[in-house]
Design an enzyme around this catalytic site. Structure first.
Site, PDB file in Angstrom:
ATOM      1  N   TYR A  88       4.864  -4.319   3.869  1.00  0.00           N
ATOM      2  CA  TYR A  88       3.852  -5.303   3.463  1.00  0.00           C
ATOM      3  C   TYR A  88       4.330  -6.072   2.230  1.00  0.00           C
ATOM      4  CZ  TYR A  88      -0.871  -7.100   2.404  1.00  0.00           C
ATOM      5  OH  TYR A  88      -1.963  -7.896   2.162  1.00  0.00           O
ATOM      6  N   ARG A 129      -9.370   1.618   3.544  1.00  0.00           N
ATOM      7  CA  ARG A 129      -9.473   1.124   2.174  1.00  0.00           C
ATOM      8  C   ARG A 129     -10.604   1.837   1.452  1.00  0.00           C
ATOM      9  NH1 ARG A 129      -7.658  -5.142   2.752  1.00  0.00           N
ATOM     10  NH2 ARG A 129      -8.672  -5.023   4.762  1.00  0.00           N
ATOM     11  N   PHE A 154     -11.306  -9.944   8.108  1.00  0.00           N
ATOM     12  CA  PHE A 154     -12.389  -9.840   7.128  1.00  0.00           C
ATOM     13  C   PHE A 154     -12.448 -11.096   6.232  1.00  0.00           C
ATOM     14  CE2 PHE A 154     -12.720  -8.139   2.615  1.00  0.00           C
ATOM     15  CZ  PHE A 154     -14.082  -8.327   2.516  1.00  0.00           C
ATOM     16  N   ASN A 200       6.538 -20.165  11.076  1.00  0.00           N
ATOM     17  CA  ASN A 200       5.872 -20.970  12.117  1.00  0.00           C
ATOM     18  C   ASN A 200       4.687 -21.753  11.540  1.00  0.00           C
ATOM     19  OD1 ASN A 200       7.620 -20.198  14.154  1.00  0.00           O
ATOM     20  ND2 ASN A 200       6.401 -18.405  14.721  1.00  0.00           N
TER      21      ASN A 200
HETATM   22  N1  UDP Z   1      -8.152   5.714  -2.154  1.00  0.00           N
HETATM   23  C1  UDP Z   1      -8.889   6.880  -2.292  1.00  0.00           C
HETATM   24  N2  UDP Z   1      -9.559   7.346  -1.196  1.00  0.00           N
HETATM   25  C2  UDP Z   1      -9.550   6.721   0.011  1.00  0.00           C
HETATM   26  C3  UDP Z   1      -8.808   5.515   0.129  1.00  0.00           C
HETATM   27  C4  UDP Z   1      -8.112   5.049  -0.974  1.00  0.00           C
HETATM   28  O1  UDP Z   1      -8.940   7.482  -3.365  1.00  0.00           O
HETATM   29  O2  UDP Z   1     -10.197   7.215   0.952  1.00  0.00           O
HETATM   30  C5  UDP Z   1      -7.437   5.181  -3.339  1.00  0.00           C
HETATM   31  C6  UDP Z   1      -5.974   4.823  -3.082  1.00  0.00           C
HETATM   32  O3  UDP Z   1      -5.150   5.935  -3.329  1.00  0.00           O
HETATM   33  C7  UDP Z   1      -5.735   3.698  -4.075  1.00  0.00           C
HETATM   34  C8  UDP Z   1      -7.110   3.050  -4.235  1.00  0.00           C
HETATM   35  O4  UDP Z   1      -8.049   3.968  -3.696  1.00  0.00           O
HETATM   36  O5  UDP Z   1      -5.328   4.215  -5.330  1.00  0.00           O
HETATM   37  C9  UDP Z   1      -7.231   1.734  -3.490  1.00  0.00           C
HETATM   38  O6  UDP Z   1      -6.765   1.946  -2.181  1.00  0.00           O
HETATM   39  P1  UDP Z   1      -6.930   0.881  -1.029  1.00  0.00           P
HETATM   40  O7  UDP Z   1      -6.332   1.506   0.202  1.00  0.00           O
HETATM   41  O8  UDP Z   1      -8.339   0.432  -0.944  1.00  0.00           O
HETATM   42  O9  UDP Z   1      -6.080  -0.386  -1.463  1.00  0.00           O
HETATM   43  P2  UDP Z   1      -4.695  -0.603  -2.260  1.00  0.00           P
HETATM   44  O10 UDP Z   1      -5.124  -1.143  -3.570  1.00  0.00           O
HETATM   45  O11 UDP Z   1      -3.978   0.709  -2.425  1.00  0.00           O
HETATM   46  O12 UDP Z   1      -3.956  -1.572  -1.429  1.00  0.00           O
END
Ligand code: UDP
Length: 317
Positions: A147, A188, A13, A101
Site C-alpha cells: 500500500y 479498521r 466509503f 490510466n
Molecule cells: N487497531 C486496534 N484494534 C483493531 C484494529 C486496529 O487496536 O481491532 C489499532 C491498529 O493497531 C492501529 C490503529 O488501531 O494502531 C489504527 O488501525 P487502522 O487499521 O484503523 O488504521 P491504520 O492507521 O493502521 O491504517
C-alpha cells in the site's frame, strides 16, 4: 453546461461520499469501481439519479470515457490494512497501472486530476506531527509496503504528469477517516470497535493500546477534498483531524457512548505506526479548511448508522 467528474473507487466509503457531494453541487458523476472492496449499496441513494452512472470496471486495464470530463478523482484502491494485506498485488496495480490510466484519461480530456494519497506514505514517522515536507520512514518490504509504496509511486506518477505533460494535478494525503457506511468488518479500528461494542464482544486492542491516531469525520474530509480541487495547487495537502487519541482513549469514548465494554489485547501487527497526527497548516493557510466535527459527534453519527444496519441485518454485508 454541467460539469462532469469521474470518480474511481466511487463505490467505496470515501468515493461514495464524494459521489453524493458532487451530485449535490450539480456535477454529472461517473463512478468507476470493480467492487473488489467497494459495494453497490453505498450508491443505492443515487441509483435513480439520471445524472449519476456507476460503471463496473477495473481501472488497472486501459479505459476510456466518452464525452467531456472536467475532473478525475482517483480513489480506487483497497484502503484498510485488512483489505490490502489480503489483496497486495491488486493494491500495487491500483496505485501503479491504475494511476497511470487515470492520469492518461485526465490528460486526454484536459481535466483536472486529484489523487487520493495517504498518511501511510510517511510510514512509521520519526517526525511528529507530520508535515507535507516530511519524507517518511517507510519499509519497502514489510507487509504494508504494497500500500505504502503503491501510493508513493502514485504520487511520483502524478508529479511526473504535472511536470512532463502539464496536467493540472492535486495530491491529498488522507489520514484516518471514519463515518457512516464504513464496512463493519474491514478491520479498521473505529468500525471494529463500534461493531464489537454493539454485539457485546470484547474490543480487540492491538498491542498495549498506547499507539495514537487522529480520526477525521468523513464530511470534514470531503469538504477538504472539494477545497483542494477548487483552490489547491499541485503540491500535496495533508487532510485529517489534528486531534490525537491513543487507542485506549478511543475505547473510553466508545464506552461513554455505548456503555461498559471489555477489552482483549492482540499482538500489534508488523509495521503498525506508533504515532500519527497530521500537521494541516498548509490546507488551513491556503483555503481556511479545518475539521469541525469532534470525535464524540462523529462517533455518534457512525454508531447510529451501524445500529440501523445491525437492525436491518446488513451490518456485515
Ligand atoms: N487497531 C486496534 N484494534 C483493531 C484494529 C486496529 O487496536 O481491532 C489499532 C491498529 O493497531 C492501529 C490503529 O488501531 O494502531 C489504527 O488501525 P487502522 O487499521 O484503523 O488504521 P491504520 O492507521 O493502521 O491504517
Amino acid at each position: 453546461m454541467d460539469r462532469r467528474v469521474v470518480i474511481t473507487g466511487g463505490a467505496g466509503f470515501v468515493g461514495s461520499s464524494l459521489c453524493d457531494r458532487f451530485r449535490k453541487d450539480g456535477w454529472r458523476v461517473l463512478a468507476i469501481d470493480n467492487l473488489c472492496t467497494g459495494r453497490r449499496s453505498n450508491l443505492a441513494q443515487l441509483q435513480d439519479d439520471p445524472h449519476f452512472e456507476l460503471r463496473i470496471q477495473d481501472i488497472c486495464l486501459p479505459f476510456d470515457v466518452e464525452g467531456p470530463v472536467d475532473a478525475v478523482l482517483h480513489f480506487a484502491s483497497p484502503a484498510s490494512p485488512f483489505d490490502y494485506l489480503k489483496l497486495p498485488i491488486e493494491t500495487l496495480r491500483a496505485g501503479s497501472d491504475g494511476t497511470l490510466n487515470c492520469l492518461d484519461l485526465a490528460r486526454r480530456k484536459n481535466a483536472r486530476f486529484l489523487m487520493a494519497s495517504t498518511s501511510e506514505i510517511y510510514g512509521d514517522p520519526l517526525e511528529h506531527p507530520q508535515r507535507e515536507s516530511y519524507l517518511g520512514n517507510v519499509s519497502s518490504i514489510g507487509p504494508r509496503s504494497c500500500y505504502d509504496e503503491a501510493k508513493r509511486f502514485a504520487e511520483a506518477a502524478t508529479m511526473a504528469y504535472w511536470r512532463t505533460h502539464g496536467v493540472d494535478t492535486r495530491i491529498i494525503r488522507i489520514f484516518n477517516t471514519y463515518g457512516p457506511r464504513m464496512k463493519a468488518n474491514d478491520g479498521r479500528v473505529v468500525p471494529a470497535f463500534i461493531r464489537q461494542a454493539l454485539l457485546g464482544l470484547p474490543l480487540t486492542v492491538f498491542g498495549d493500546g498506547d499507539q495514537t491516531r487522529s480520526f477525521c469525520y468523513v464530511d470534514d474530509l470531503v469538504e477538504g477534498i472539494v477545497a483542494v480541487l477548487d483552490r489547491g495547487d499541485h503540491m500535496p495537502y495533508n487532510l485529517g483531524n489534528p486531534v490525537e487519541f491513543t487507542m485506549l482513549a478511543l475505547v473510553e469514548e466508545i464506552q461513554r457512548q455505548l456503555g461498559p465494554v471489555t477489552i482483549v489485547h492482540r499482538p500489534l501487527p508488523a509495521d503498525d505506526p506508533t504515532r500519527r497526527r497530521p500537521d494541516i497548516r498548509r490546507a488551513q493557510e491556503t483555503f481556511g479548511w479545518a475539521p469541525t466535527v469532534s470525535l464524540s459527534e462523529g462517533l455518534h453519527l457512525a454508531i447510529e448508522d451501524f445500529r440501523a444496519r445491525l437492525a436491518a441485518g446488513t451490518l456485515d454485508d
